[in-house]
Motif scaffolding. Structure first.
Motif, PDB file in Angstrom:
ATOM      1  N   ASP A   1      -0.865  11.915  -9.117  1.00  0.00           N
ATOM      2  CA  ASP A   1      -1.517  12.872  -8.211  1.00  0.00           C
ATOM      3  C   ASP A   1      -1.802  14.271  -8.762  1.00  0.00           C
ATOM      4  O   ASP A   1      -2.845  14.840  -8.476  1.00  0.00           O
TER       5      ASP A   1
ATOM      6  N   GLU B   1      -4.950  12.719   3.284  1.00  0.00           N
ATOM      7  CA  GLU B   1      -4.415  14.074   3.173  1.00  0.00           C
ATOM      8  C   GLU B   1      -5.510  15.116   3.017  1.00  0.00           C
ATOM      9  O   GLU B   1      -5.242  16.277   2.771  1.00  0.00           O
TER      10      GLU B   1
ATOM     11  N   GLY C   1       4.345  13.003   4.629  1.00  0.00           N
ATOM     12  CA  GLY C   1       4.546  14.419   4.317  1.00  0.00           C
ATOM     13  C   GLY C   1       5.957  14.830   4.739  1.00  0.00           C
ATOM     14  O   GLY C   1       6.681  14.035   5.343  1.00  0.00           O
TER      15      GLY C   1
ATOM     16  N   ARG D   1       2.788   5.669  -5.185  1.00  0.00           N
ATOM     17  CA  ARG D   1       1.555   6.467  -5.203  1.00  0.00           C
ATOM     18  C   ARG D   1       1.103   6.670  -6.636  1.00  0.00           C
ATOM     19  O   ARG D   1       1.889   7.059  -7.491  1.00  0.00           O
TER      20      ARG D   1
ATOM     21  N   GLY E   1      -0.575  12.155   4.484  1.00  0.00           N
ATOM     22  CA  GLY E   1       0.156  13.138   3.670  1.00  0.00           C
ATOM     23  C   GLY E   1      -0.034  14.495   4.323  1.00  0.00           C
ATOM     24  O   GLY E   1      -0.982  15.218   4.036  1.00  0.00           O
ATOM     25  N   THR E   2       0.871  14.806   5.207  1.00  0.00           N
ATOM     26  CA  THR E   2       0.650  15.992   6.049  1.00  0.00           C
ATOM     27  C   THR E   2       0.929  17.305   5.337  1.00  0.00           C
ATOM     28  O   THR E   2       0.641  18.361   5.876  1.00  0.00           O
ATOM     29  N   ASN E   3       1.482  17.241   4.110  1.00  0.00           N
ATOM     30  CA  ASN E   3       1.639  18.502   3.367  1.00  0.00           C
ATOM     31  C   ASN E   3       0.259  19.011   2.969  1.00  0.00           C
ATOM     32  O   ASN E   3      -0.129  20.129   3.306  1.00  0.00           O
TER      33      ASN E   3
HETATM   34  C1  PEP Z   1       1.478  15.253   1.171  1.00  0.00           C
HETATM   35  O1  PEP Z   1       0.549  15.901   0.706  1.00  0.00           O
HETATM   36  O2  PEP Z   1       1.786  15.255   2.366  1.00  0.00           O
HETATM   37  C2  PEP Z   1       2.299  14.412   0.289  1.00  0.00           C
HETATM   38  C3  PEP Z   1       3.224  13.623   0.787  1.00  0.00           C
HETATM   39  O3  PEP Z   1       2.082  14.490  -1.044  1.00  0.00           O
HETATM   40  P1  PEP Z   1       2.593  15.688  -1.968  1.00  0.00           P
HETATM   41  O4  PEP Z   1       3.579  16.473  -1.203  1.00  0.00           O
HETATM   42  O5  PEP Z   1       3.144  15.038  -3.175  1.00  0.00           O
HETATM   43  O6  PEP Z   1       1.327  16.436  -2.234  1.00  0.00           O
END
Ligand code: PEP
Ligand code: MG
Length: 841
Positions: free
Chosen positions: A591, A715, A802, A588, A736-738
């Motif tokens: 970010d 996401e 995520g 990735r 990206g489920t977070n």
């Molecule tokens: C997410 O947002 O789900 C993710 C995997 O990225 P990060 O946790 O690094 O924001």
């Protein structure tokens, strides 16, 4: 006869008896009868019958009694659908009275006979007449004296003579057990264990085998495995001249089962009964297809099998037992897989507080990364590193962690933070590197300046004090706890291999460093699903260069500094590619918001000014200039990539040069390049153009051909909704489920921890949505995104990266939506794999 009456059934090989109508014990006894084991005569009362007993509508107790010889004494034991739901305690020796006492005194001896009667009087008094158990505290003297005192106490309290009729006694016992089951506390207790409100109770009436008398007499339990390790080993307890659970209570007089230099054993005292017993146990294992604990009685050398219950077991024993049963062809491999709870595997993967240890709990937080560790308290990353250098285990305590703490985290044995939730920085890093971690310990007071934490009971712990952090259940303990090591042994590996064979969704790992990648590789992950490249810049050496880059005034200057980061990134990627040996690696692009790399406090800023040879005011201005009201919704992810293109250009070049380097001496590499935080198609077009240009340039310069796959991280809700127009520009979409959960709920992943437990307690959320995927809301976005993406680009690779990727329920959802893989922290790969296998079976 009661054989045809569905209320009360004589247990024979053919009687209709099911768990759902008579309970597990009755069903098990029937199996033992079918195996021709020496089980005393047994009658089972159905849930229905017991239910009516509770309402004082007696089923025909005469018919039950009629099934037994006239002079037989009886016992009653509970039989609930699931043994874990408990039930009233057994009542033994029903049917004894003054007349029987005389006869028994002749055959068993006076002392033993009186003992049987006393036991019944006392248990009748407590369970049926509901008298206070304390009233028997003063009973003493020899058997006859104790009996006389007990009978007298009973008669004084109840103002009635002790009932002498067997049927009367039995009716009263049955009714009292039915009522006990329906009592409020029993009901609440079993509901807490997951029993339905209307769970039924069956009862089992069995002819007594005494366990006391002349010759070798006694009672006990035996099993063929060690409950703790699952290894084959005859274990159990036996007590001469005993009944019921006597052998399990108090250990002074118990005998060894097998020959033992320390003392007498059952094997020597009653060799025939012992041999028969172990044979029966082996037969039960084979035919009941489970490791069973056998409850038995020996009466003058003759063996009786009273019952069999599933052997209690630790998590590691559960794995070993299932694998051994499959190896012995008693169950199939699929069954073995189904018998192990995916979550319990985490206990095998990390050191744990020994379950037998007493815990001195001083605080509680969110169990953010499993495993436990003991160490001395430190409050800064620097102290943690110093501590590690001295070879001393330490626990790093922070209000919350930030990129600057990474090195300290690596040096610590565990991390404890005051703030944060399941996806906070400390939690994500902790899980990534297998470091025990408790976050959001809000019931403790943290005074970082003084170097102290205070427990809710007022106890204070300072720098250097020893504590234990249990990241498996969120507890903080005073002092050092007894530990149990991880158990990644051969049986574990075999179970994993079987899981791999049946699972139909791939499991990748989120891995940022070569060490993470190696862990992923060791667990046979199908590649890396998310490499968060920014974690590579936390190394102090790199952090300074990173900061220089942030301070660069022009694109030109920035490129020059990035030139210095390029070889470091290229090295990182080359190592990852090599470790993963041709498995896909998804990288990735950068970010986080840039301000995360700048020091927040004055001292750090002064240091930075010195390092960069800039006036402090410049540094402060820059830090302020980059600060944002909502950094998670600001200039980060692809937004940085579009506005400060040099960073992505450097990263793309590092990826491609590493591709060439790793392919030269290993498996060919097809790197995956992933763009974070996309919300618009145009963002993808811009980055794609730029990355394509870098690829072309690297091909030109080196004369080496390679391909790569470009993907988008979904996401933001908009990316999910617009997946149809984004998909044509990329080869994969990874959810990206977070962030997607954060943005769908409008709920900060870093702050939600403060009120999450309150919200869950009040039933606003069924669970923490950062932990278990919200399939209704966030899930709908996943489904929409997947459908729209797949329609626009059939065959597009779909996945989740995520934290939910390692959660069994969430994996079920991803599989149902048709994802190709899930990606989770390396240490959760086995859990995810077993969950995936179970879904496929
Ligand atoms: C997410 O947002 O789900 C993710 C995997 O990225 P990060 O946790 O690094 O924001
Ligand atoms: Mg994200």
């Amino acid at each position: 006869a009661v054989q045809n009456n569905s209320d009360t059934t004589l247990v024979t090989a053919t009687a209709p008896i099911a768990n759902e109508s008579h309970g597990g014990r009755a069903k098990c006894l029937q199996r033992l009868v079918r195996l021709d084991l020496p089980v005393p005569r047994t009658v089972a009362l159905s849930f229905d019958a017991v239910h009516r007993l509770g309402d004082a509508q007696l089923p025909n107790v005469d018919a039950v009694v009629a099934e037994f010889p006239e002079d037989a004494m009886l016992c009653v034991r509970p039989s609930s659908e699931d043994p874990d739901w408990g039930g009233p305690g057994a009542v033994l020796n029903i049917g004894i009275n003054d007349a029987r006492l005389k006869e028994l005194s002749k055959s068993l001896g006076e002392e033993a006979a009186a003992g049987l009667y006393t036991r019944f009087v006392q248990s009748y008094a407590v369970n049926v007449a509901r008298l206070d158990p304390d009233m028997f505290d003063d009973v003493n003297g020899d058997g006859r004296a104790a009996l006389a005192q007990s009978l007298q106490a009973y008669e004084q309290e109840t103002e009635e003579a002790f009932p002498q009729d067997r049927t009367t006694q039995l009716s009263a016992v049955l009714r009292s057990m039915a009522r006990a089951w329906n009592g409020t506390s029993a009901r609440l207790l079993r509901q807490a264990k997951g029993a339905p409100a209307d769970a039924g109770l069956g009862l089992v009436v069995q002819e007594m085998a005494f366990g006391v008398g002349s010759g070798q007499c006694g009672s006990g339990v035996l099993q063929l495995v060690n409950s703790d390790t699952g290894a084959p080993q005859i274990t159990g307890r036996y007590l001469s001249q005993s009944q019921g659970r006597d052998a399990l209570e108090g250990d002074a007089a118990a005998l060894y089962l097998t020959k033992d230099p320390r003392g007498e054993s059952l094997e020597e005292l009653a060799p025939e009964a012992f041999a028969e017993l172990t044979e029966h146990a082996a037969l039960m294992r084979r035919k009941l297809r489970e490791e069973m604990q056998v409850e038995f009685v020996i009466e003058d050398g003759r063996l009786h099998i009273l019952d069999g219950v599933r052997v209690a077991r630790s998590s590691r024993a559960a794995v070993r037992i299932s694998v051994a049963l499959a190896d012995d062809k008693i169950i199939t491999r699929e069954e073995a897989l189904m018998r192990v709870q995916p979550r319990t595997l985490t206990e095998l993967l990390h050191r744990q507080v020994d379950p037998r240890t007493k815990r001195d709990v001083i605080g509680r937080g969110i169990a953010a990364s499993p495993g436990a560790a003991t160490g001395k308290i430190v409050f800064t990353a620097t102290e943690a590193q110093a501590s590690a250098a001295r070879g001393e285990a330490c626990i790093l305590i922070r209000r919350e962690t930030s990129p600057e703490d990474i090195r300290g985290m690596h040096a610590a044995a565990a991390v404890l933070t005051e703030r944060g939730g399941i996806t906070s920085h400390a939690a994500v890093i902790g899980r990534g590197i297998g470091l025990p971690c408790v976050v959001g310990a809000s019931n403790m007071r943290f005074n970082l300046r003084k170097g102290q934490i205070t427990a809710s009971d007022g106890r204070t712990f300072s720098t250097g004090d020893e504590i234990t952090v249990d990241g498996s259940n969120g507890q903080v303990l005073a002092g050092a706890a007894q530990m149990r090591e991880a158990a990644l042994d051969d049986t574990f590996n075999r179970l994993m291999t079987w899981a791999e064979e049946v699972a139909d969704i791939k499991i990748r790992a989120n891995a940022d460093t070569p060490a993470d990648a190696q862990t992923a590789r060791n667990f046979n992950a199908h590649g890396i699903g998310l490499c968060r490249t920014e974690h590579m810049f936390f190394d102090p050496g790199r952090l300074t260069v990173m900061r220089e880059m942030i301070f660069a005034e022009t694109g030109e200057d920035r490129r020059a500094v990035l030139e210095r980061l390029l070889p470091m990134q290229r090295d990182d990627f080359t190592q990852l590619f090599r470790i993963m040996q041709g498995q896909p690696v998804c990288i990735r692009l950068f970010d986080p918001p840039l301000h995360e790399f700048l020091p927040g406090d004055k001292a750090g800023q002064r240091e930075l000014a010195e390092a960069l040879n800039l006036p402090l005011s410049d540094v402060i201005r820059r830090v302020e200039g980059l600060s944002e009201y909502n950094p998670m919704l600001g200039m980060r992810g692809v937004r940085l990539g579009v506005t400060v293109p040099e960073i992505y250009e450097m990263q793309a070049r590092a990826i491609f040069e590493a591709t060439i380097a790793a392919s030269r001496d290993g498996e060919p590499v097809v790197p995956e390049v992933m763009i974070p935080l996309v919300s618009a198609r145009r963002e993808v077009e811009l980055i794609k153009t730029s990355v394509d240009a870098i690829a072309a340039a690297v091909r030109n310069e080196t004369g080496v051909q390679f391909t790569y796959r470009l993907g988008v991280m979904v996401e933001t809700p908009r990316a999910a909704l617009r997946a149809g127009e984004i998909a044509p520009h990329c080869s994969f979409l990874s959810f990206g489920t977070n962030d997607l959960t954060q943005m769908t709920y409008g709920l900060s992943r870093d702050d939600a921890g403060r009120f999450m437990s309150n919200y869950v307690q009040q039933g606003v959320f069924p669970e923490d949505p950062f932990h278990v995927l919200d399939t209704d809301g966030v899930g709908e976005l996943l489904q929409l995104g997947a459908e729209r993406g797949r329609k626009a680009r059939p065959g597009i690779t779909l996945s989740i990266c995520g934290e939910h990727g390692g959660n069994p329920e969430s994996i079920a959802f991803c599989r149902a939506v048709g994802f190709d893989y899930v990606s989770c922290s390396p240490f959760r790969v086995p859990v995810a794999r077993l969950a995936a296998a179970q879904l496929a079976i």
